[in-house]
Design a protein around this motif. Sequence first.
Motif, short mmCIF file in Angstrom:
data_model
loop_
_atom_site.label_atom_id
_atom_site.label_comp_id
_atom_site.label_asym_id
_atom_site.label_seq_id
_atom_site.Cartn_x
_atom_site.Cartn_y
_atom_site.Cartn_z
N THR A 64 -2.13 105.83 54.21
CA THR A 64 -2.17 104.41 53.35
C THR A 64 -2.66 104.70 52.13
O THR A 64 -3.07 105.94 51.65
CB THR A 64 -3.22 103.68 54.10
N LEU A 65 -2.40 103.77 51.08
CA LEU A 65 -2.81 103.94 49.77
C LEU A 65 -4.24 104.23 49.55
O LEU A 65 -4.68 104.95 48.73
CB LEU A 65 -2.51 102.90 49.26
N ARG A 66 -4.76 103.38 50.38
CA ARG A 66 -6.44 103.58 50.23
C ARG A 66 -6.71 104.88 50.75
O ARG A 66 -7.59 105.60 50.17
CB ARG A 66 -7.33 102.48 51.18
N GLU A 67 -6.32 105.47 51.82
CA GLU A 67 -6.60 106.83 52.04
C GLU A 67 -6.19 107.92 50.91
O GLU A 67 -7.14 108.98 50.96
CB GLU A 67 -5.99 107.20 53.38
N LEU A 68 -5.31 107.74 50.26
CA LEU A 68 -4.66 108.43 49.35
C LEU A 68 -5.81 108.57 48.17
O LEU A 68 -6.10 109.64 47.67
CB LEU A 68 -3.35 107.97 48.77
N VAL A 69 -6.01 107.22 47.71
CA VAL A 69 -7.10 106.93 46.52
C VAL A 69 -8.41 107.76 46.87
O VAL A 69 -9.13 108.42 45.97
CB VAL A 69 -7.17 105.54 46.01
N LEU A 70 -8.82 107.52 48.15
CA LEU A 70 -10.05 108.10 48.42
C LEU A 70 -10.15 109.41 48.91
O LEU A 70 -11.22 109.77 49.48
CB LEU A 70 -10.78 106.93 49.55
N ALA A 71 -9.06 109.98 49.07
CA ALA A 71 -8.82 111.47 49.62
C ALA A 71 -9.92 112.35 49.14
O ALA A 71 -10.79 113.07 49.86
CB ALA A 71 -7.48 111.78 49.72
N ARG A 72 -9.84 112.41 47.96
CA ARG A 72 -10.70 113.47 47.12
C ARG A 72 -12.22 113.11 47.22
O ARG A 72 -13.20 113.86 47.49
CB ARG A 72 -10.44 113.71 45.77
N PHE A 73 -12.67 111.79 47.24
CA PHE A 73 -13.98 111.14 47.33
C PHE A 73 -14.44 111.63 48.70
O PHE A 73 -15.51 112.00 48.82
CB PHE A 73 -14.09 109.85 46.98
N GLU A 74 -13.70 111.45 49.69
CA GLU A 74 -14.28 111.74 50.83
C GLU A 74 -14.44 113.15 51.37
O GLU A 74 -15.05 113.48 52.17
CB GLU A 74 -13.40 111.25 52.09
#
Length: 978
Positions: free
Chosen positions: A268-278
């Motif tokens: 998902t887009l959300r997972e992509l955007v937050l991937a580095r953050f997580e």
Amino acid sequence: MRAATSSLTLIGREPDLEALRAEAAAAAAGEPRAVVIGGEAGIGKSRLLEDFLAGQESTATVLLGRCVDLGADGAPYAPFAAVLRRLVQVAGLDRVLEIAGSSAGVLPALLPELADESAVPPRTGAERLYELVTELLEKLSAERLVILAIEDLQWADRSTLELLRFIIRMGERGRLLVVLTYRSEEVPRGHVLRSWLPELERTRRVTRWELPRLGREQVAQLVEQLLGRTPDDGSLERVTELSEGVPFFVEELVGIDGLRSGDDLPETLRELVLARFERLSEPAQRLLRVLAAGGVCVTHDLLAAVFEGTPEQLDAAAREAVTANILAADSTEYSFRHALVREAIHADLLPGERTRFHTRYAEALEASPQCSAVQLSAHWLAAHDVRRAFIASLEAMEEAKRSYAYATAAAMGDRVLELWDSVPDAEELSGRDRIAVIARTASALRNAGNNDRALALVDVALAEADGLAPSRHARLLRDKAQYLANLNRPGGTELLERALALVPPQAVPSGDPLRPHLLTELAALRMLAGDFEAAIETARAALAEAETAAPPMRSVAHNILASSLVASDRLDEGFAEFELAGSLAAGDAGATLRYAVNASDALNSVGRYADAVRLAQSGVARARERGVERTSGIWLAANTAEPLIALGEFERAEDLLRVALGFDDRAGLCAQLQRARLWVWHGEPGRADELLRRFRTPLRALAELEQQTRLSLARVAGETAIALGDYERAWAETHGLGEPPFRRMPGYDLPVLVNAARALAELATQDGGSSVVEVAGAALDVDSEADRLEAVLDDLRGWPTADAWAPLADAELATARAAVSGVADRGERYADAEEAWRVAADAGALAVAPVHVRPYALLRGARVALAAGDRERAAGLIAEGRALAEASGIRLLVEAADALGAQPALRSAPVAAAHGAPLTEREEQVLALIEQGLSNKQIGERLYISAKTASVHVSSILRKVGASSRTEAVYLAARSSS
């Protein structure tokens, strides 16, 4: 600092980069330019701008500002604070203050640190701030190219947008390039940019485009550059599919694990955007959550005040986020590398976190010496502390007004009203009741240019005004009258009359200026409507009640009285009142400008053109000194241009009128009318017609309220139609003179009357000698209409400029009567008209005659001489008229002379006629194009007329020469003139 997971060179944006460089080159050559670049989030706008600016820094002064994602809650002019600080850093404070001159006191609106608490803030408005910023950029760009770049325009407050619009439209001098970026998907229906961007594009110096997504080959290039190797087909296909060609998503996908395995790619887009953050440590994630509540950019000092941890922990967490390419840092602040990441983190905050973090920000801002009340209000609101949000919003409203950010002030006023019922002691906290807040919000909206909403709000206040004191009720009625006037809507007079009835003289305390103000505004509306006797009476009543009022207010009343007296033929009284108005205005910029506007207009109307220019130019100089040359000074630009056109100084007039390009208010509309007149006499009637069509609706609305505008519009529209050979339209625009809704204004009536008489003469001539001609499907009796216009003229003959205009009207009417007289002998039929044109030509040499009058009369006289068969006299008149027109730069008349001189007989006579009716100038031009084999459509394009109008001219030619075909018409016309 760019991380390894960001490409080293632009992929797929090479044409955009080259286009920006071309715009910079054009600006560096002295042509101010602006570029607006749109595109969805992550498409590469910031990266394109970054690479472009990096390549320009060695040869240009780069000023970069960013809009923050707090929408209307952003501090007013937020990106310009950064721009001005950089400007001071580059040029030095002394240089900036030197350029600012007398307007330096306005600078603290953008740079609070420059405020002098001991100084009295200047009385000014947003226009002075706008002019100051524009002047700073222009002056500094004279030394080297200045690039003003503003990112994320979708988050800009309205005040920032208004300032940008002013800079782009009004920046005429220097070498300046403005580059703006915005997220296209964040401009939904109703967003301010929806109307702002198309309006901006009307300025020819603006270029706008959107960045497209990358194609498959470009994605492959980007991936290969990021990896340093060619990816396998499966991985590339997956990246292309997931990223959908958005460069930011490509970089994020590659940055997860270097595409070593497709197993870790997010769904998902959300997972992509937050991937580095997580993938960050918990302390780094906690820091980013706190930071996200503060916006895209947060200063280190503010973040340190909010962050719960030691400075060392903050530094360690920030360094980790920077290394992971989520944050960027400079010497003073942290910013998210991409706003999408910040938005995703902020949206992921738990309710308790959100409230806690925003509370910390609010408390930290309150302790800051440079606290922005607007941002404080936003944080308290997000923290659900309604009382503190209410108090902060009240302060923000005043703060925004002090910065001339009226749109922000209005937004804060709206917030105060929204919170009112939730705060039990709202009236005590605000120091005023709800109606007062409504009125102040409406006033801010008016100052922000949103008169529709101001009107709606003041109506709300009036609906609740039953229990108000009469004086407050009267002020609300006055406010509504002002908003209606700003919208060019009727009703203001009645509202002011109601307001005066609420506060009779005995009901107002001594020294209260309310009644004199109401009377003065009522007198102004009556003057503009052409009700001069009522205006005189009302202005005198205002002066009688204003004996103790301030001199500027009395100056305005004397000014209105003077204008009304002059328009009523009481010239000596009127100009004596102008003397009083001018002396009382001394020292007050607003009253002085108003005096210069009205007095110069009066001088022009009586034919004192050089005096009008001198007075108007002195007003322009004062406007320049005050820093409002390109705003309030537009009235004076129009007033200076009009007598300059009469004097034949067309280039000076054009330079003055260029400043009006960006405005469509009353002053701008009047300036546009003068611009159209200028183009007509420059020989560009098609261009003038296009301008009139563009502004026809607002001009018509203004003409309903203002008699002077009604007459000016009739004059310019008539002149334009005549120049285009559309005499039916010219008649429709002008023939109503002397009848309602026209009211008598001799200085403006006379040129309109000449146009009406010319249209009548042409219509009579075209119809082949019939005394009754068909116009727009109706019968027009030429003799009766000539008699009616002559009666109107007789009432105007005592006006100073009638010595020049009346002979022209007499000659046109004599020509119309001759065309339908029925006398067989052409010489006898046109004898009176020939003599009338001799008199008109002589009158053109008078001082009160505009420069075009004499050559115009000579060429019109030549037409009549040809109709009478006197070719020798016609040739002499054409030669003299052309020489005068060429010497004065009146291209329209030079072309008319050439059209007359192009005839076969002596190369100077339009004599192709049947039944005694000669061809008109326009018909001669059409005949020449028929001879070249052009179609009606081609003729229309060549002459800037419609194909239908060209067809009408062709039919008239066929009828006059007695031909049944176009070829036969050419043959018969040539034979008739041989």
